[in-house]
Design a protein around this motif. Structure first.
Motif, PDB file in Angstrom:
ATOM      1  N   GLU A  46       0.680  -1.171   0.135  1.00  0.00           N
ATOM      2  CA  GLU A  46      -0.266   0.142  -0.061  1.00  0.00           C
ATOM      3  C   GLU A  46       0.435   1.121   0.071  1.00  0.00           C
ATOM      4  O   GLU A  46       1.767   1.652   0.471  1.00  0.00           O
ATOM      5  CB  GLU A  46      -0.761  -0.234   1.275  1.00  0.00           C
ATOM      6  N   ILE A  48       1.903   5.107   1.686  1.00  0.00           N
ATOM      7  CA  ILE A  48       1.247   5.695   2.429  1.00  0.00           C
ATOM      8  C   ILE A  48       2.189   7.030   2.500  1.00  0.00           C
ATOM      9  O   ILE A  48       1.617   8.039   2.972  1.00  0.00           O
ATOM     10  CB  ILE A  48       2.272   4.608   3.751  1.00  0.00           C
ATOM     11  N   ARG A  61      -1.368   8.783   3.401  1.00  0.00           N
ATOM     12  CA  ARG A  61      -2.534   7.672   3.402  1.00  0.00           C
ATOM     13  C   ARG A  61      -3.210   8.274   5.416  1.00  0.00           C
ATOM     14  O   ARG A  61      -1.737   8.200   6.398  1.00  0.00           O
ATOM     15  CB  ARG A  61      -1.879   6.205   3.521  1.00  0.00           C
ATOM     16  N   ALA A  62      -3.976   7.431   5.449  1.00  0.00           N
ATOM     17  CA  ALA A  62      -5.273   8.332   6.486  1.00  0.00           C
ATOM     18  C   ALA A  62      -4.697   7.951   7.483  1.00  0.00           C
ATOM     19  O   ALA A  62      -4.038   8.457   8.837  1.00  0.00           O
ATOM     20  CB  ALA A  62      -6.588   7.892   6.791  1.00  0.00           C
ATOM     21  N   SER A  63      -4.075   6.731   7.754  1.00  0.00           N
ATOM     22  CA  SER A  63      -3.345   5.869   8.787  1.00  0.00           C
ATOM     23  C   SER A  63      -1.936   6.430   9.432  1.00  0.00           C
ATOM     24  O   SER A  63      -2.013   5.832  10.580  1.00  0.00           O
ATOM     25  CB  SER A  63      -3.204   4.333   8.610  1.00  0.00           C
ATOM     26  N   VAL A  64      -1.785   7.108   8.420  1.00  0.00           N
ATOM     27  CA  VAL A  64      -0.246   7.589   8.992  1.00  0.00           C
ATOM     28  C   VAL A  64       0.063   8.846   8.991  1.00  0.00           C
ATOM     29  O   VAL A  64       1.265   9.240  10.152  1.00  0.00           O
ATOM     30  CB  VAL A  64       1.295   6.551   8.193  1.00  0.00           C
ATOM     31  N   ARG A  65      -1.577   9.624   8.498  1.00  0.00           N
ATOM     32  CA  ARG A  65      -0.622  11.287   8.872  1.00  0.00           C
ATOM     33  C   ARG A  65      -1.041  12.119   9.797  1.00  0.00           C
ATOM     34  O   ARG A  65      -2.062  11.074  10.979  1.00  0.00           O
ATOM     35  CB  ARG A  65      -2.106  12.071   8.141  1.00  0.00           C
ATOM     36  N   ARG A  67       1.907  11.298  11.661  1.00  0.00           N
ATOM     37  CA  ARG A  67       2.612  10.265  12.451  1.00  0.00           C
ATOM     38  C   ARG A  67       3.922  10.919  12.031  1.00  0.00           C
ATOM     39  O   ARG A  67       4.632  10.325  12.660  1.00  0.00           O
ATOM     40  CB  ARG A  67       2.180   8.870  13.102  1.00  0.00           C
ATOM     41  N   LYS A  87       3.734   1.782  15.838  1.00  0.00           N
ATOM     42  CA  LYS A  87       2.792   1.073  16.251  1.00  0.00           C
ATOM     43  C   LYS A  87       2.829  -0.815  15.939  1.00  0.00           C
ATOM     44  O   LYS A  87       3.562  -0.394  14.932  1.00  0.00           O
ATOM     45  CB  LYS A  87       1.100   1.821  16.035  1.00  0.00           C
ATOM     46  N   GLU A  89       1.102  -2.282  13.852  1.00  0.00           N
ATOM     47  CA  GLU A  89       0.011  -2.743  12.947  1.00  0.00           C
ATOM     48  C   GLU A  89       1.381  -1.907  11.800  1.00  0.00           C
ATOM     49  O   GLU A  89       1.082  -1.798  10.610  1.00  0.00           O
ATOM     50  CB  GLU A  89      -0.876  -2.289  13.143  1.00  0.00           C
ATOM     51  N   ASP A  90       2.236  -0.852  12.053  1.00  0.00           N
ATOM     52  CA  ASP A  90       2.865   0.005  11.371  1.00  0.00           C
ATOM     53  C   ASP A  90       4.539  -1.574  10.382  1.00  0.00           C
ATOM     54  O   ASP A  90       5.204  -1.107   9.430  1.00  0.00           O
ATOM     55  CB  ASP A  90       3.485   0.830  11.753  1.00  0.00           C
TER      56      ASP A  90
END
Length: 122
Positions: A46, A48, A61-65, A67, A87, A89-90
């Protein structure tokens, strides 16, 4: 010859930070946009983050914005990915890639780096 070489991965604990580097050759950072992708075991690769060739503007990507931060050193042909607040999940293999256009999708990629592993323990 076009090359992208990542470095800086490793094993860290949750909450810690890592900075990845992507050294490029065979082209310049004001000629091509660069993207960062990751692939966790059993999951698809994906996009990022990316940084524009035009003005260095970035997208995430929203999940990393918030950070992760992507930056570049045009003079030294290097792109960075600063990852804070990691995290579990990273955990993934992280790749930099040369993009043919400004979208963080695999179809935009014409060259990949070999990747570097980031593992985050809880």
């Amino acid at each position: 010859e076009v090359q992208l070489v990542e470095s800086g991965g490793g094993l860290v604990q949750a909450g810690e930070s890592v900075r990845l580097s992507c050294a490029v050759s065979g082209f310049t950072l004001d000629e091509y946009t660069i993207g960062w992708f990751r692939q966790a075991p059993g999951k698809e690769r994906e996009g990022i983050a990316c940084i524009s060739k035009v003005d260095g503007s970035t997208d995430y990507r929203a999940s990393v914005r918030g950070r992760f931060t992507v930056s570049r050193d045009v003079a030294n042909n290097t792109v960075y990915l600063q990852m804070n607040g990691l995290k579990p999940e990273d955990t993934a293999r992280y790749y930099c890639a040369r993009l043919r256009f400004l979208l963080m999708v695999r179809s935009a990629v014409d060259y990949w780096g070999q990747g570097t592993q980031v593992s985050v323990s809880s």
